[in-house]
Write a protein that holds these residues in place. Sequence first.
Motif, PDB file in Angstrom:
ATOM      1  N   LEU A  21       0.833  -1.204   0.000  1.00 52.73           N
ATOM      2  CA  LEU A  21       0.000   0.000   0.000  1.00 52.73           C
ATOM      3  C   LEU A  21       0.865   1.252   0.000  1.00 52.73           C
ATOM      4  N   ALA A  22       1.992   1.204   0.717  1.00 46.47           N
ATOM      5  CA  ALA A  22       2.889   2.354   0.766  1.00 46.47           C
ATOM      6  C   ALA A  22       3.478   2.623  -0.623  1.00 46.47           C
ATOM      7  N   VAL A  23       3.901   1.537  -1.312  1.00 38.71           N
ATOM      8  CA  VAL A  23       4.447   1.686  -2.664  1.00 38.71           C
ATOM      9  C   VAL A  23       3.395   2.312  -3.577  1.00 38.71           C
ATOM     10  N   LEU A  24       2.151   1.833  -3.432  1.00 40.10           N
ATOM     11  CA  LEU A  24       1.054   2.364  -4.247  1.00 40.10           C
ATOM     12  C   LEU A  24       0.875   3.865  -4.008  1.00 40.10           C
ATOM     13  N   THR A 107      -4.518  -5.372  -5.037  1.00 37.23           N
ATOM     14  CA  THR A 107      -5.745  -6.064  -4.643  1.00 37.23           C
ATOM     15  C   THR A 107      -5.681  -7.559  -4.957  1.00 37.23           C
ATOM     16  N   ALA A 108      -5.119  -7.898  -6.126  1.00 40.90           N
ATOM     17  CA  ALA A 108      -5.115  -9.298  -6.550  1.00 40.90           C
ATOM     18  C   ALA A 108      -4.091 -10.124  -5.785  1.00 40.90           C
ATOM     19  N   THR A 109      -3.099  -9.479  -5.164  1.00 43.44           N
ATOM     20  CA  THR A 109      -2.050 -10.249  -4.496  1.00 43.44           C
ATOM     21  C   THR A 109      -2.129 -10.193  -2.982  1.00 43.44           C
ATOM     22  N   THR A 110      -3.173  -9.522  -2.436  1.00 43.22           N
ATOM     23  CA  THR A 110      -3.232  -9.353  -0.991  1.00 43.22           C
ATOM     24  C   THR A 110      -4.552  -9.887  -0.453  1.00 43.22           C
ATOM     25  N   ARG A 111      -4.477 -10.721   0.563  1.00 45.24           N
ATOM     26  CA  ARG A 111      -5.681 -11.276   1.155  1.00 45.24           C
ATOM     27  C   ARG A 111      -6.520 -10.195   1.834  1.00 45.24           C
ATOM     28  N   VAL A 112      -7.851 -10.403   1.832  1.00 49.10           N
ATOM     29  CA  VAL A 112      -8.762  -9.461   2.488  1.00 49.10           C
ATOM     30  C   VAL A 112      -8.387  -9.280   3.953  1.00 49.10           C
ATOM     31  N   THR A 113      -8.068 -10.387   4.631  1.00 45.62           N
ATOM     32  CA  THR A 113      -7.759 -10.306   6.064  1.00 45.62           C
ATOM     33  C   THR A 113      -6.519  -9.451   6.315  1.00 45.62           C
ATOM     34  N   ALA A 114      -5.524  -9.564   5.404  1.00 48.01           N
ATOM     35  CA  ALA A 114      -4.304  -8.772   5.571  1.00 48.01           C
ATOM     36  C   ALA A 114      -4.613  -7.283   5.415  1.00 48.01           C
ATOM     37  N   LEU A 115      -5.495  -6.958   4.473  1.00 46.61           N
ATOM     38  CA  LEU A 115      -5.840  -5.545   4.267  1.00 46.61           C
ATOM     39  C   LEU A 115      -6.666  -5.006   5.435  1.00 46.61           C
ATOM     40  N   VAL A 116      -7.540  -5.863   5.987  1.00 47.19           N
ATOM     41  CA  VAL A 116      -8.309  -5.440   7.170  1.00 47.19           C
ATOM     42  C   VAL A 116      -7.349  -5.152   8.322  1.00 47.19           C
ATOM     43  N   ALA A 117      -6.307  -5.998   8.454  1.00 45.83           N
ATOM     44  CA  ALA A 117      -5.313  -5.773   9.510  1.00 45.83           C
ATOM     45  C   ALA A 117      -4.614  -4.426   9.304  1.00 45.83           C
ATOM     46  N   VAL A 118      -4.344  -4.075   8.039  1.00 50.52           N
ATOM     47  CA  VAL A 118      -3.708  -2.778   7.766  1.00 50.52           C
ATOM     48  C   VAL A 118      -4.654  -1.639   8.171  1.00 50.52           C
ATOM     49  N   ILE A 119      -5.950  -1.822   7.880  1.00 52.34           N
ATOM     50  CA  ILE A 119      -6.920  -0.792   8.269  1.00 52.34           C
ATOM     51  C   ILE A 119      -6.913  -0.612   9.791  1.00 52.34           C
ATOM     52  N   GLU A 120      -6.900  -1.751  10.528  1.00 52.87           N
ATOM     53  CA  GLU A 120      -6.857  -1.661  11.987  1.00 52.87           C
ATOM     54  C   GLU A 120      -5.602  -0.918  12.443  1.00 52.87           C
ATOM     55  N   TRP A 121      -4.477  -1.226  11.763  1.00 53.99           N
ATOM     56  CA  TRP A 121      -3.207  -0.602  12.142  1.00 53.99           C
ATOM     57  C   TRP A 121      -3.238   0.894  11.824  1.00 53.99           C
ATOM     58  N   LEU A 122      -3.752   1.218  10.632  1.00 54.57           N
ATOM     59  CA  LEU A 122      -3.804   2.627  10.216  1.00 54.57           C
ATOM     60  C   LEU A 122      -4.692   3.453  11.140  1.00 54.57           C
ATOM     61  N   THR A 123      -5.733   2.817  11.655  1.00 57.35           N
ATOM     62  CA  THR A 123      -6.674   3.574  12.491  1.00 57.35           C
ATOM     63  C   THR A 123      -6.257   3.591  13.955  1.00 57.35           C
ATOM     64  N   SER A 124      -5.174   2.877  14.288  1.00 51.16           N
ATOM     65  CA  SER A 124      -4.807   2.819  15.704  1.00 51.16           C
ATOM     66  C   SER A 124      -4.445   4.184  16.311  1.00 51.16           C
ATOM     67  N   PRO A 125      -3.893   5.142  15.522  1.00 51.90           N
ATOM     68  CA  PRO A 125      -3.658   6.463  16.141  1.00 51.90           C
ATOM     69  C   PRO A 125      -4.952   7.139  16.596  1.00 51.90           C
ATOM     70  N   LEU A 126      -6.095   6.717  16.011  1.00 51.45           N
ATOM     71  CA  LEU A 126      -7.378   7.328  16.369  1.00 51.45           C
ATOM     72  C   LEU A 126      -7.822   6.951  17.780  1.00 51.45           C
ATOM     73  N   ARG A 127      -7.073   6.026  18.411  1.00 52.18           N
ATOM     74  CA  ARG A 127      -7.323   5.690  19.801  1.00 52.18           C
ATOM     75  C   ARG A 127      -7.455   6.939  20.671  1.00 52.18           C
ATOM     76  N   VAL A 128      -6.666   7.954  20.311  1.00 52.46           N
ATOM     77  CA  VAL A 128      -6.670   9.212  21.049  1.00 52.46           C
ATOM     78  C   VAL A 128      -8.092   9.782  21.123  1.00 52.46           C
ATOM     79  N   PHE A 129      -8.861   9.570  20.021  1.00 50.43           N
ATOM     80  CA  PHE A 129     -10.213  10.113  19.982  1.00 50.43           C
ATOM     81  C   PHE A 129     -11.239   9.097  20.482  1.00 50.43           C
ATOM     82  N   GLY A 130     -10.769   8.010  21.104  1.00 48.41           N
ATOM     83  CA  GLY A 130     -11.696   7.037  21.653  1.00 48.41           C
ATOM     84  C   GLY A 130     -12.129   5.968  20.668  1.00 48.41           C
TER      85      GLY A 130
END
Lengths: 217, 188
Positions: A21-24, A107-130
């Motif tokens: 995703l970063a390369v993209l 999209t074709a080379t990455t599992r859905v679960t792996a991308l969901v994990a990235v979403i969880e990771w990306l949103t982890s800074p939002l912990r500050v907002f609860g």
Amino acid sequence: MLSLYVPGASPVHRAPAGLKLAVLAVLGVGLFATGRLDLVATALLLVLATGLLWARLPFRALTAQVRPVWIWLAALFGFHLLVTGPLVGAVAVLRLLTLVVAAAVVTATTRVTALVAVIEWLTSPLRVFGVRPARIGLVIAMTLRFIPLVADRAARIREAQAARGADRVRLAMVVPLLVQVLRMATTVGEALDARGAGDVPGRRPRRRAAAENLGTT
Amino acid sequence: MKTKDLAYIALFAAIMAVLGLLPPVPVPGIPVPITAQTLGVMLAGSVLGARRGGLALLVFLAVVAVGLPVLSGGRGGLAVFVGPSAGFLYSWPIAAFVIGLLTELFWRRYNLAWALVANLIGGVLVIYAIGIPFLSLFGDVPLSTAFTGSMAFVPGDLVKAVAASLVAVAVHKAYPVIELPARRATAG
């Protein structure tokens, strides 16, 4: 399960989802920063080589994702041909085509679960907002589970109405459907609460379990 | 936010996906076939309200992004987020939020007229206000061209706004999900 993922064991498949995703993202910024046709064309060739040779994706897997954009690209090129000239048009079209193909490769080379994990990771800074990232995973898991359920309820109501002689989709069928599925969602929410999904104090472990039980299949 | 709210959010994200699986409906008198998905945006805002409606659309976009082909016509994956028409996608969560905000504002006297106002402002104006400049920027075409090109879809959107409003008013009576602000403020 419906998904655009194409299983494989190539280095591209095995690369971390976050890296891809970063390369993209970098590619996207880079492409819009340049107006040179040769650079954009090289990028497109590199992306195609990555997808077809390195990741060994079937050509169809890529065209399937690119097809919906063709009309837009053709219209765009036609416009530039008339107004600004073929060179600017070629750059604009190739730039978008490159990005679309690159995104299709990820999209074709990455599992859905792996991308969901990235979403969880990306949103982890939002912990500050609860915001609790694990709950985002839970919502996505629930969504995947609800899609076949809603489709099934819709089909059933359509059949029931067809049996009574209504042959078209009508608004009258949408309201009972919505009420049914809203009631179902209420029940699911209560059932999850009863199993401790709504507990706030404990940081994560239980909610993880709930997300897994719901199953992304 | 309660677990029940998460379930509602997931439900409308799923409804968006199911609407995407439906084949486009041709409407007599209008050249462009209607894809049902903006209907889902309007319903999410009208039924769930601002916060949950907007979040439902964000979750739906996340599901599209992770590679499920649930946009109309079987599209999906990251590719759709960089195409020239991607602005319309990005506008959806904001549109649902605005519709929800207006719906909550009108909630006590909610009827077909108010529902229409909310859906036309949020579901048509907001979507074009975001989608058209994006199209112009990403496609390198002047704003006016992007504008005229998009106008072909407006008749269909008007029909959808009426349909969504009729449904929203019926659901408002049968199974209201929006709670009034005073009570929502105390909810976690």
